[in-house]
Design a protein around this motif. Structure first.
Motif, PDB file in Angstrom:
ATOM      1  N   MET A   1       0.841  -1.183   0.000  1.00 34.00           N
ATOM      2  CA  MET A   1       0.000   0.000   0.000  1.00 34.00           C
ATOM      3  C   MET A   1       0.886   1.246   0.000  1.00 34.00           C
ATOM      4  N   THR A  20     -16.621  -6.441 -10.149  1.00 33.95           N
ATOM      5  CA  THR A  20     -15.714  -7.298  -9.379  1.00 33.95           C
ATOM      6  C   THR A  20     -16.020  -7.224  -7.883  1.00 33.95           C
ATOM      7  N   VAL A  22     -15.225  -6.890  -4.034  1.00 32.21           N
ATOM      8  CA  VAL A  22     -14.159  -6.164  -3.352  1.00 32.21           C
ATOM      9  C   VAL A  22     -14.144  -6.539  -1.875  1.00 32.21           C
ATOM     10  N   GLU A  38      -9.930   1.117   3.308  1.00 26.89           N
ATOM     11  CA  GLU A  38      -9.486   0.864   1.933  1.00 26.89           C
ATOM     12  C   GLU A  38     -10.341  -0.240   1.332  1.00 26.89           C
ATOM     13  N   TYR A  40     -10.143  -3.173  -1.706  1.00 27.08           N
ATOM     14  CA  TYR A  40      -9.255  -3.893  -2.608  1.00 27.08           C
ATOM     15  C   TYR A  40     -10.090  -4.839  -3.451  1.00 27.08           C
ATOM     16  N   ARG A  41      -9.743  -4.921  -4.756  1.00 32.28           N
ATOM     17  CA  ARG A  41     -10.372  -5.931  -5.601  1.00 32.28           C
ATOM     18  C   ARG A  41      -9.842  -7.283  -5.162  1.00 32.28           C
ATOM     19  N   THR A  42     -10.647  -8.314  -5.353  1.00 31.37           N
ATOM     20  CA  THR A  42     -10.218  -9.649  -4.902  1.00 31.37           C
ATOM     21  C   THR A  42      -8.990 -10.143  -5.667  1.00 31.37           C
ATOM     22  N   THR A  43      -8.660  -9.490  -6.771  1.00 28.17           N
ATOM     23  CA  THR A  43      -7.483  -9.887  -7.549  1.00 28.17           C
ATOM     24  C   THR A  43      -6.202  -9.217  -7.024  1.00 28.17           C
ATOM     25  N   GLU A  44      -6.358  -8.174  -6.194  1.00 33.65           N
ATOM     26  CA  GLU A  44      -5.176  -7.460  -5.680  1.00 33.65           C
ATOM     27  C   GLU A  44      -4.550  -8.212  -4.500  1.00 33.65           C
ATOM     28  N   GLN A  45      -3.252  -7.993  -4.333  1.00 33.87           N
ATOM     29  CA  GLN A  45      -2.510  -8.643  -3.248  1.00 33.87           C
ATOM     30  C   GLN A  45      -2.145  -7.618  -2.183  1.00 33.87           C
ATOM     31  N   VAL A  46      -2.251  -8.015  -0.929  1.00 28.43           N
ATOM     32  CA  VAL A  46      -1.791  -7.195   0.189  1.00 28.43           C
ATOM     33  C   VAL A  46      -0.729  -8.017   0.896  1.00 28.43           C
ATOM     34  N   GLU A  47       0.433  -7.420   1.131  1.00 31.74           N
ATOM     35  CA  GLU A  47       1.518  -8.163   1.763  1.00 31.74           C
ATOM     36  C   GLU A  47       1.296  -8.253   3.261  1.00 31.74           C
TER      37      GLU A  47
END
Length: 173
Positions: A1, A20, A22, A38, A40-47
Motif C-alpha cells: 500500500m 468485481t 471487493v 481501503e 481492494y479488488r479480490t485480484t489485488e494482493q496485500v503483503e
C-alpha cells in the motif's frame, strides 16, 4: 500500500450485482494510530507483515524510551514513548507485557488487562450520600484519575482496567 504497517480491524467482502467483488478493510496505521478505510479488488494482493508477539518484562524508562527485557534470552528492547502512549501511566517495574515486534523493532504493546494501584486522594464520604451508584473522582498512585464508589477512601488499593482506567474492584491483598 504505502510501505507502512497497519493492523486490520475489520474485513468485509462485498459482492455487487455487477462488477468485481471487493474487500473493504478498516485498518489502523501502527506508526500514528490513524484509522484508514481501503477497498481492494479480490485480484489485488496485500503483503502480510511478519510480526512476532513475545512477552517482555518492563525494566525502566529514561531519555531513550522504555526499556524491556525478553525473559528467555535477556535481550533488551527500547520502545519509544509514542508506541506506549497513554498506557505509560499503568506500566510498573517488572510488569510482564506483550510486545509486537517487526524486524527487531517494537511496533505495539499490550499491558495486562488489570493493575492494582493505591488511591492517593479522593473526596471524603458525604453523610447521607447513597452508596448505590454514586461514583466520585480519585487520583491513583500513578497520577492517573479515575472514578471510584463513594465508600473507597484514600490509601485503599484498587484494581483498575489498563485499557480505559476504570475502577473494577477493591484489591484482595
Amino acid at each position: 500500500m504505502d510501505g507502512r504497517l497497519y493492523v486490520v480491524l475489520t474485513a468485509q467482502n462485498i459482492h455487487p450485482g455487477k462488477g468485481t467483488p471487493v474487500t473493504q478493510l478498516d485498518m489502523r496505521r501502527i506508526s500514528d494510530g490513524v484509522k484508514v478505510s481501503e477497498r481492494y479488488r479480490t485480484t489485488e494482493q496485500v503483503e502480510r507483515a511478519f510480526v512476532e508477539d513475545r512477552e517482555h518484562t518492563f525494566l525502566y524508562q529514561d531519555g531513550e524510551g522504555y526499556h524491556f527485557m525478553n525473559p528467555e534470552n535477556y535481550d533488551q528492547v527500547v520502545v519509544p514513548e509514542d508506541i506506549i502512549g497513554d498506557q505509560k501511566a499503568y506500566l510498573q517495574e517488572s510488569m510482564a507485557v506483550m510486545l509486537s515486534i517487526h524486524n527487531g523493532i517494537a511496533i505495539a504493546i499490550e499491558l495486562p488487562a488489570r493493575v492494582t494501584l493505591e488511591i492517593t486522594e479522593t473526596e471524603p464520604v458525604v453523610k447521607g450520600q447513597t452508596a448505590s451508584s454514586s461514583y466520585k473522582p480519585a487520583i491513583l498512585s500513578n497520577g492517573a484519575r479515575t472514578l471510584v464508589p463513594a465508600h473507597i477512601q484514600a490509601g485503599t488499593r484498587v484494581v483498575i482496567m489498563t485499557e480505559d482506567g476504570s475502577y473494577v474492584e477493591r484489591a484482595k491483598d
